[in-house]
Design a protein around this motif. Structure first.
Motif, PDB file in Angstrom:
ATOM      1  N   GLU A   1      -5.231  48.007   5.562  1.00 34.13           N
ATOM      2  CA  GLU A   1      -6.154  49.100   5.330  1.00 34.13           C
ATOM      3  C   GLU A   1      -7.343  48.622   4.517  1.00 34.13           C
ATOM      4  O   GLU A   1      -8.128  49.407   4.048  1.00 34.13           O
TER       5      GLU A   1
ATOM      6  N   PHE B   1      -0.401  52.488  -0.145  1.00 30.91           N
ATOM      7  CA  PHE B   1      -1.346  52.719   0.936  1.00 30.91           C
ATOM      8  C   PHE B   1      -1.740  54.188   0.862  1.00 30.91           C
ATOM      9  O   PHE B   1      -0.994  54.979   0.287  1.00 30.91           O
TER      10      PHE B   1
ATOM     11  N   VAL C   1       1.012  56.659   1.278  1.00 29.11           N
ATOM     12  CA  VAL C   1       2.345  56.036   1.285  1.00 29.11           C
ATOM     13  C   VAL C   1       2.491  55.136   0.065  1.00 29.11           C
ATOM     14  O   VAL C   1       1.599  54.352  -0.240  1.00 29.11           O
TER      15      VAL C   1
ATOM     16  N   ALA D   1       4.351  52.189  -0.538  1.00 29.16           N
ATOM     17  CA  ALA D   1       5.155  51.263   0.272  1.00 29.16           C
ATOM     18  C   ALA D   1       6.128  50.470  -0.580  1.00 29.16           C
ATOM     19  O   ALA D   1       7.241  50.177  -0.170  1.00 29.16           O
TER      20      ALA D   1
ATOM     21  N   GLU E   1      15.715  49.316   6.101  1.00 25.76           N
ATOM     22  CA  GLU E   1      15.385  49.967   7.357  1.00 25.76           C
ATOM     23  C   GLU E   1      13.931  49.716   7.717  1.00 25.76           C
ATOM     24  O   GLU E   1      13.146  49.299   6.870  1.00 25.76           O
ATOM     25  N   ASN E   2      13.583  50.081   8.925  1.00 26.39           N
ATOM     26  CA  ASN E   2      12.170  50.040   9.291  1.00 26.39           C
ATOM     27  C   ASN E   2      11.390  50.974   8.380  1.00 26.39           C
ATOM     28  O   ASN E   2      11.819  52.090   8.123  1.00 26.39           O
TER      29      ASN E   2
ATOM     30  N   ALA F   1      10.870  50.447   5.233  1.00 25.78           N
ATOM     31  CA  ALA F   1      11.338  50.404   3.852  1.00 25.78           C
ATOM     32  C   ALA F   1      10.340  49.685   2.948  1.00 25.78           C
ATOM     33  O   ALA F   1      10.380  49.833   1.736  1.00 25.78           O
TER      34      ALA F   1
ATOM     35  N   LYS G   1       9.527  46.147   3.484  1.00 27.91           N
ATOM     36  CA  LYS G   1       9.830  44.713   3.420  1.00 27.91           C
ATOM     37  C   LYS G   1       8.601  43.872   3.761  1.00 27.91           C
ATOM     38  O   LYS G   1       8.233  42.969   3.014  1.00 27.91           O
TER      39      LYS G   1
ATOM     40  N   THR H   1       5.528  44.700   3.775  1.00 26.66           N
ATOM     41  CA  THR H   1       4.465  44.910   2.805  1.00 26.66           C
ATOM     42  C   THR H   1       4.664  44.034   1.578  1.00 26.66           C
ATOM     43  O   THR H   1       3.736  43.357   1.125  1.00 26.66           O
TER      44      THR H   1
ATOM     45  N   TYR I   1      -2.014  41.194   1.084  1.00 26.54           N
ATOM     46  CA  TYR I   1      -2.312  42.417   0.340  1.00 26.54           C
ATOM     47  C   TYR I   1      -2.309  42.077  -1.134  1.00 26.54           C
ATOM     48  O   TYR I   1      -1.644  41.157  -1.580  1.00 26.54           O
TER      49      TYR I   1
HETATM   50  N1  LIG Z   1      -1.617  48.873   6.564  1.00 26.41           N
HETATM   51  C1  LIG Z   1      -0.914  49.967   6.248  1.00 26.41           C
HETATM   52  N2  LIG Z   1      -1.538  51.140   6.005  1.00 26.41           N
HETATM   53  C2  LIG Z   1      -0.862  52.266   5.678  1.00 26.41           C
HETATM   54  N3  LIG Z   1       0.445  52.317   5.605  1.00 26.41           N
HETATM   55  C3  LIG Z   1       1.138  51.188   5.855  1.00 26.41           C
HETATM   56  C4  LIG Z   1       0.494  49.971   6.208  1.00 26.41           C
HETATM   57  N4  LIG Z   1       1.424  49.015   6.417  1.00 26.41           N
HETATM   58  C5  LIG Z   1       2.607  49.622   6.205  1.00 26.41           C
HETATM   59  N5  LIG Z   1       2.443  50.920   5.877  1.00 26.41           N
HETATM   60  C6  LIG Z   1       3.477  51.870   5.545  1.00 26.41           C
HETATM   61  O1  LIG Z   1       4.216  51.319   4.487  1.00 26.41           O
HETATM   62  C7  LIG Z   1       5.589  51.519   4.678  1.00 26.41           C
HETATM   63  C8  LIG Z   1       6.305  50.209   4.687  1.00 26.41           C
HETATM   64  O2  LIG Z   1       5.966  49.487   5.838  1.00 26.41           O
HETATM   65  P1  LIG Z   1       6.521  48.020   6.144  1.00 26.41           P
HETATM   66  O3  LIG Z   1       6.342  47.177   4.945  1.00 26.41           O
HETATM   67  O4  LIG Z   1       5.880  47.542   7.393  1.00 26.41           O
HETATM   68  O5  LIG Z   1       8.054  48.282   6.389  1.00 26.41           O
HETATM   69  P2  LIG Z   1       9.171  47.299   6.954  1.00 26.41           P
HETATM   70  O6  LIG Z   1       8.580  45.956   7.145  1.00 26.41           O
HETATM   71  O7  LIG Z   1      10.234  47.343   5.936  1.00 26.41           O
HETATM   72  O8  LIG Z   1       9.621  47.885   8.237  1.00 26.41           O
HETATM   73  C9  LIG Z   1       5.723  52.298   5.963  1.00 26.41           C
HETATM   74  O9  LIG Z   1       5.834  53.662   5.646  1.00 26.41           O
HETATM   75  C10 LIG Z   1       4.438  52.036   6.673  1.00 26.41           C
HETATM   76  O10 LIG Z   1       4.105  53.123   7.496  1.00 26.41           O
END
Ligand SMILES: Nc1ncnc2c1ncn2[C@@H]1O[C@H](COP(=O)(O)OP(=O)(O)O)[C@@H](O)[C@H]1O
Ligand SMILES: [Mg+2]
Lengths: 373, 321, 521
Positions: B318, C17, C20, C22, C41-42, C44, C46, C48, C57
């Motif tokens: 983002e 975010f 969210v 994260a 879980e998806n 969660a 990880k 990020t 990030y």
């Molecule tokens: N670039 C982003 N912008 C906004 N929200 C994000 C972004 N990347 C991940 N998220 C949100 O952050 C949370 C964690 O995502 P993520 O780290 O991808 O999870 P995982 O890898 O554990 O499946 C989720 O709710 C996802 O929707």
């Protein structure tokens, strides 16, 4: 030096406030005027005097308002032409050529002539309207087919067709239909003229010298039609869907190739209609340079209006004013420069629709957040 | 209707398209579509012409043209790279902006005679039969620069490390980004390079090939033809050069058709009625459309496409801005 | 093991975010020479968390230390310089460039001229060291997914990474390839590397990891606990926050008439390479046929030819009508619902409202259509009903589709597809990337379709999902069906072998032979 805060752009998660798109458009225009003024000043002009002149020439009297509306008329139609194509992300920048071919085809009614020239006015004008739209549609059909069937980039083809259309027109007005060797056809019979308010000056004194013609009504009807097509019809839904996500449209069973061709033709027909309205309502003959770049201005209008048909009407009036004033303002490129800056401002300001700007004070996160937009 | 003359003139006019098209190849290879070539060229033509006029130094004129094109392109860079605006619309507005600026600033330049880019023979090479007179005789310096530029551009894009980064940024910017390549920086750089070359292309017109300032007629749509050529060239400088020279020659050859009274033993209709000249003037535009159709079909068959990220803004997570 | 020093310490990391949180005050440590599993879980958080470690990030707050030294990465380049390498969930490779070019991407060497031949040799030498084979002169798009993953690993090793982050590396691999990968990971650890292994699969975590950190909704629920003594059940509990019952209730049911019948279907993929090489299948009313296979073996193309999105040869009969090589509208009219693999690029229009997205299939017919126009009042009302019935979480039906989370978007798509009352439903990876709650909801909806008599073709890469939903399972490998087995006597090992290219008959024959060989002893 370190700033005491950082600027962060944050993606908008909530819905965009309803007033914001309009505000950015208006803001863009204002800023563009200021920038142009500065440029004018830098090259030694007098922005304030030009501005005053601008206002007087465009809205200073009823005749001036009429002039502005007369210029706005083709702009509305061309703006609508661009709107409908852009809705589907078809970059028809060939409205200029479609305008010329529309004018050419409409002239055929008189020049061949296709019907006796003493036929009733509504027959001749009606036929001219139809021919103008057919001409424009044909000119839109070519890039439409090339895009739909062969995947040829429509931006370039429509642009090339602009040049070809103008040369095509020139061939006829320099040649077969030249008026005594001049680069124009002889004037049309009165029966081929769109009625003007000035025609009724005998009944209503106030109308004398007012050149506003029926074309403006045609433009407004076209606006309503385009609005209905885009916002209410099934076809409009297909256009919107295809414009937003082509794959999703294919998945939804939409025949994209057919729609590309149809939309290009519809768009061309609107531009062709503008050409017809211009020769039948203003010039009354086919000649060189019947368009001071209407086709291109239409692109800006559509974008500034955020592809909203009714906003197209408002923006067209502003740009009509620009053209009216631009004819007399020196240097001659100023109007074009202003258009370029306006368009740049509009697309830059779109960022405000997608992002919020936050100023964040360093060292105290969250506490010092100031929301700007 | 002399082949040598046609080819000679074709190389000169082709050089205009060559600079503009290869500039656009750089920009598009980096993932930024810049439709403002026409505007940048016009501004370059004006800046070059007026600077050469004012300073009496044609080299300063060329420099001014390059810088003018480059600076204008940065507006497109800012709006598309940072503000993620639609590249098509931004490119169009750049055309308006460039054209408007050129017209406003170019007031009163018509009819003036600044110093022009010199023409000369290449000693030795110009003596080769046929090749010599066509390629190495009495050409503007810019034509010779063009000869050198094409292979260098090709080599740079396909055989050097910065070229590899350039392609990566246009194909898969996120991959480049995660490997520490500065995606935004490179995109700005190559948009700028594209703008500089478009400016140079403009000056090639106004200070060399058809000297003078004729407002919008100076470029008369060649910027758009250059954009079309890039698609025909499938983003390859060699093919772009081939297309540019071919275009130059065809254009010239077709205009020459008007000259002779007899053609293939028949009366030349173009000679009798000069109005058919309008159709001749259409040919470059028709040819561009044809070139696009051919290019698109070939690309489809070979599954060759535009750089995968062409036209798409790059947003890391983002961090969009 | 436990006395070896920390390679990475992440303290109190918060990553926010818009909308969210994260990562919510996360602590994470990685010891030198260990494999540390990051489980969750998806969604969660990880990826990020690890993206922050890889410099992609910047944490909103918190500290990161590498080998005891506090770092503040502003770009991936900084992280690479500290010896951190990440293999991303979605590969970060330039498809049009060669393996060597991809490995060299972003480096300062070679300075200017590429001298690829020389560097091909270096890449080969590196391959020898870790036993990762892939042709350095091949273009990425020519490689299989497994090979591409090797390139990703080589990329990090070439940069001398000693801290490797692997984000769900097993998700794209066949069971046998997973074994190879685990082998590679062990060999890397043996050569002194430390590895973060991200997964949401308990099986693999217990198999390879030394320690595990569990994330749930951005919070740590277990911080670097030793894997010994943990049961899968414990981990699942930590991950989901409640006891998980891994089965949606499926009623026994007799399939009806044949709805879909595919005969000798052949098709090419987007690269022009044959992707389906003579597929034969049948699906009956009220039956779920699961298609198993490693991704990229023709599943997507199979779904696309049935729904008219891809040209093909052969015959595809839906209720007796041949829809092969017809535009999508034909299969839509024939009552085929399609839950596409790509929710955002195919299944929805991101900038249109939920309402607009729910009428994508229905806008042509009464009652949504009224003559040439669309009755948007009705459409909105209908969308509101669907929103309620399918429990779609969104501010309103005017909300743009791109603002929905994956699970809610998938519900919109299912709501739309189910409301056309399909005779056949083609669902491709309908639960990929969703959290447990959404997965359950989607699976329940699919089972409900089965009960109402729809024929369902379910493509999934999760064997567990297929085992819990399907009536029969067909395994696809390189565009051919290796065999079809009824769910009741499906044997995971057998399925795994089929997924790597053994025909069912061959497996059975071999087994019979070896059984026969063993009997005398
Ligand atoms: N670039 C982003 N912008 C906004 N929200 C994000 C972004 N990347 C991940 N998220 C949100 O952050 C949370 C964690 O995502 P993520 O780290 O991808 O999870 P995982 O890898 O554990 O499946 C989720 O709710 C996802 O929707
Ligand atoms: Mg992840």
């Amino acid at each position: 030096m370190k700033l005491p805060f950082t600027v962060m752009f944050e993606k908008r998660m909530d819905d965009v406030p309803k007033w914001l798109p309009a505000a950015t458009s208006i803001g863009s225009v204002v800023i563009a005027f200021i920038i142009s003024g500065i440029i004018l000043k830098l090259i030694g002009g007098q922005p304030m005097r030009v501005g005053k002149f601008f206002f007087e020439a465009t809205f200073g009297s009823w005749a001036a308002v009429s002039d502005t509306l007369v210029k706005a008329t083709p702009l509305i139609m061309v703006g609508l032409a661009c709107t409908i194509a852009f809705k589907m992300k078809l970059w028809n920048i060939g409205a200029e050529g479609q305008f010329y071919i529309g004018a050419f085809a409409a002239s055929l009614v008189v020049l061949i002539p296709m019907v006796p020239l003493d036929s009733p006015r509504f027959v001749i004008i009606g036929l001219m309207i139809i021919m103008g739209m057919i001409g424009g549609a044909a000119w839109g059909f070519i890039p439409g087919v090339l895009k739909g069937k062969f995947g040829v980039n429509e931006i370039i083809t429509t642009l090339m067709l602009n040049y070809i259309a103008i040369l095509w027109n020139n061939f006829w007005i320099f040649n077969k239909w030249s008026d005594a060797g001049f680069q124009m056809t002889p004037p049309f019979e009165k029966t081929a003229w769109l009625p003007r308010l000035a025609d009724y000056a005998r009944e209503y004194k106030a109308f004398s010298g007012i050149t506003l013609h029926l074309g403006v009504v045609i433009a407004l009807v076209a606006t309503v039609v385009v609005w209905w097509v885009l916002e209410r019809s099934r076809w409009g839904y297909e256009i919107k869907l295809t414009g937003d996500n082509k794959e999703a449209a294919r998945y939804a069973g939409i025949n994209i190739v057919r729609n590309i061709i149809l939309v290009m033709m519809f768009s061309g027909a609107l531009a062709g209609l503008a050409g017809m309205s211009e020769i039948s309502g203003v010039v009354h003959r086919l000649q060189e340079r019947i368009s001071p770049g209407y086709g291109f201005t239409g692109i800006i209008i559509a974008w500034l209006a955020k592809l909203n048909p009714f906003a197209v009407v408002l923006v067209s009036i502003l740009f009509g004013a620009l053209i009216v004033a631009g004819r007399e303002i020196q240097p001659s490129g100023l109007a074009q420069l202003l258009q370029g800056i306006i368009l740049f401002m509009v697309i830059s300001s779109d960022v405000l629709l997608r992002y919020k700007i936050r100023f964040i004070r360093l060292h105290s996160p969250a506490a010092g957040e100031v929301e700007v937009a | 209707m002399n082949l040598e003359i046609i080819l000679h003139a074709g190389l000169a006019t082709g050089t205009i398209l060559l600079f503009a098209a290869i500039g656009e190849v750089f920009s598009e290879r980096a993932g930024v579509l810049n439709l403002g070539v026409e505007g940048m060229m016009l501004l370059g033509a004006m800046a070059g012409f007026s600077t050469s006029l004012a300073t009496g130094n044609v080299w300063l004129g060329l420099l001014a043209a390059i810088i003018a094109g480059g600076i204008l392109s940065l507006a497109h860079g800012l709006v598309t790279i940072h503000f993620q605006a639609d590249q098509v619309v931004s490119g169009l507005s750049l055309t308006f902006l460039g054209t408007g600026l050129a017209l406003v600033l170019g007031e009163g330049l018509t009819g003036k005679n600044p110093p022009l880019v010199p023409s000369f023979n290449i000693p030795g090479l110009s003596a080769i039969p046929f090749i010599g007179p066509v390629f190495f005789t009495d050409h503007s310096l810019l034509v010779y620069v063009g000869y050198l530029f094409v292979p260098l551009a090709w080599y740079f894009i396909f055989r050097t490390r910065p070229g590899m980064h350039l392609r990566a940024v246009g194909e898969k910017p996120d991959a480049a980004d995660t490997m520490g390549v500065n995606v935004y920086g490179l995109r700005y750089l190559y948009v700028f390079v594209g703008g500089c070359l478009a400016g140079l292309a403009g000056a090639t017109i106004s200070l060399s090939v058809s000297p003078g300032w004729y407002s919008t007629q100076t470029t008369s749509g060649q910027g758009w033809i250059a954009v079309g050529l890039v698609i025909f060239a499938q983003w390859d400088p060699l093919r772009a050069a081939f297309g540019a020279y071919l275009f130059g020659a065809l254009r010239r050859g077709i205009l020459d058709l008007q000259g002779p009274a007899f053609l293939l033993g028949m009366k030349n209709p173009l000679y009798i009625n000069s109005n058919y000249g309008f159709f001749l003037q259409m040919t470059p535009y028709v040819l561009t459309i044809l070139a696009l159709v051919i290019g698109s079909r070939q690309a489809a068959r070979k599954r060759l496409g535009a750089p995968a990220a062409l036209g798409l803004p790059y947003i890391r997570g983002e961090r969009g801005l | 093991m436990s006395e070896s020093p920390f390679a990475v310490e992440m303290n109190d990391v918060v990553i926010r975010f818009p909308g969210v949180l994260a990562n919510d005050h996360v602590n994470f440590t990685l010891r030198q020479g260990e494999i540390h599993a990051l489980l969750g879980e998806n969604g969660a958080g990880k990826s990020t968390l690890m993206n922050a470690l890889a410099g992609l990030y910047r944490p909103t707050s918190g500290t990161i230390k590498i080998k005891g030294e506090t770092v503040n990465f502003s770009s991936p380049k900084d992280a690479i310089a500290k010896g951190i390498g990440m293999v991303h969930q979605h590969f970060m490779l330039v498809p049009t460039q060669t393996v060597t070019e991809n490995i060299l991407l972003g480096l300062d060497q070679p300075r200017f001229f590429m001298r690829l031949k020389e560097y091909d040799q270096k890449v080969l030498a590196l391959q020898d060291q870790f036993g990762l084979r892939v042709d350095p002169t091949a273009k990425i798009w020519q490689l299989s997914v497994g090979e591409q993953q090797r390139v990703e690993i080589l990329k990090t090793l070439y940069r001398g990474a000693n801290i490797l982050i692997m984000d769900e590396p097993t998700a794209v691999l066949a069971p046998q390839e997973i074994d190879d990968l685990i082998e590679t990971m062990r060999s890397m650890v043996a050569q002194g590397k430390s590895i973060v292994f991200i997964s949401h699969k308990l099986q693999e975590v217990t198999a390879v990891a030394d320690r595990v950190t569990v994330l749930r909704k951005g919070k740590v629920t277990a911080e670097g606990v030793s894997i010994t003594g943990m049961t899968k059940r414990d981990l699942a509990q930590l991950m989901v926050g409640r006891d998980v019952v891994f089965s949606v209730a499926k009623k026994p049911q007799k399939p009806g008439d044949v709805v879909l019948s595919i005969r000798d279907v052949r098709a090419e993929n987007n690269k022009g390479v044959p992707a389906l090489r003579g597929v034969n299948l049948e699906v009956r009313q009220g039956e779920i046929l699961g298609i198993a296979g490693v991704s990229g073996n023709g599943q997507s193309e199979l779904a696309e030819v049935i729904t008219g999105m891809r040209p093909c040869q052969g015959s595809i009969l839906i209720n007796g009508e041949d829809v092969a090589n017809q535009p999508p509208i034909v299969s839509i009219r024939g009552g085929v619902a399609h839950v596409p693999e790509d929710r955002t690029h195919v299944g929805s229009a991101p900038n249109l409202s939920i309402t607009d997205n729910t009428i994508m299939k229905a806008y042509r017919e009464q009652p949504v259509a009224k003559g040439w126009s669309v009755d948007f009042t009705y459409a909105r009302e209908n969308a509101r009903n669907l929103k309620r019935a399918y429990e779609i979480l969104a501010p309103s039906v005017e909300t743009m589709a791109r603002k929905l989370s994956g699970g809610n978007l998938q519900k919109v798509i299912l709501a739309r597809e189910i409301s056309i009352e399909p005779r056949l439903m083609v669902a491709v990876q309908p639960t990929r990337g969703l959290d447990v709650g959404a997965i359950e909801a989607i699976q329940t909806l699919i089972l409900a379709q089965r009960e109402s008599g729809t024929a369902v073709l379910l493509v999934s890469e999760e064997l567990e999902e297929l085992l819990s939903l399907s009536d029969r399972i067909a395994v696809i490998y390189e565009g051919e069906i290796m065999g079809i087995v009824p769910n009741e006597n499906a044997d995971v090992e057998e399925l795994g072998l089929m997924m790597t290219g053994s025909h069912l008959e061959d497996i059975r024959k071999q087994k019979a032979a070896s059984d026969a060989g063993r009997v005398p002893s």
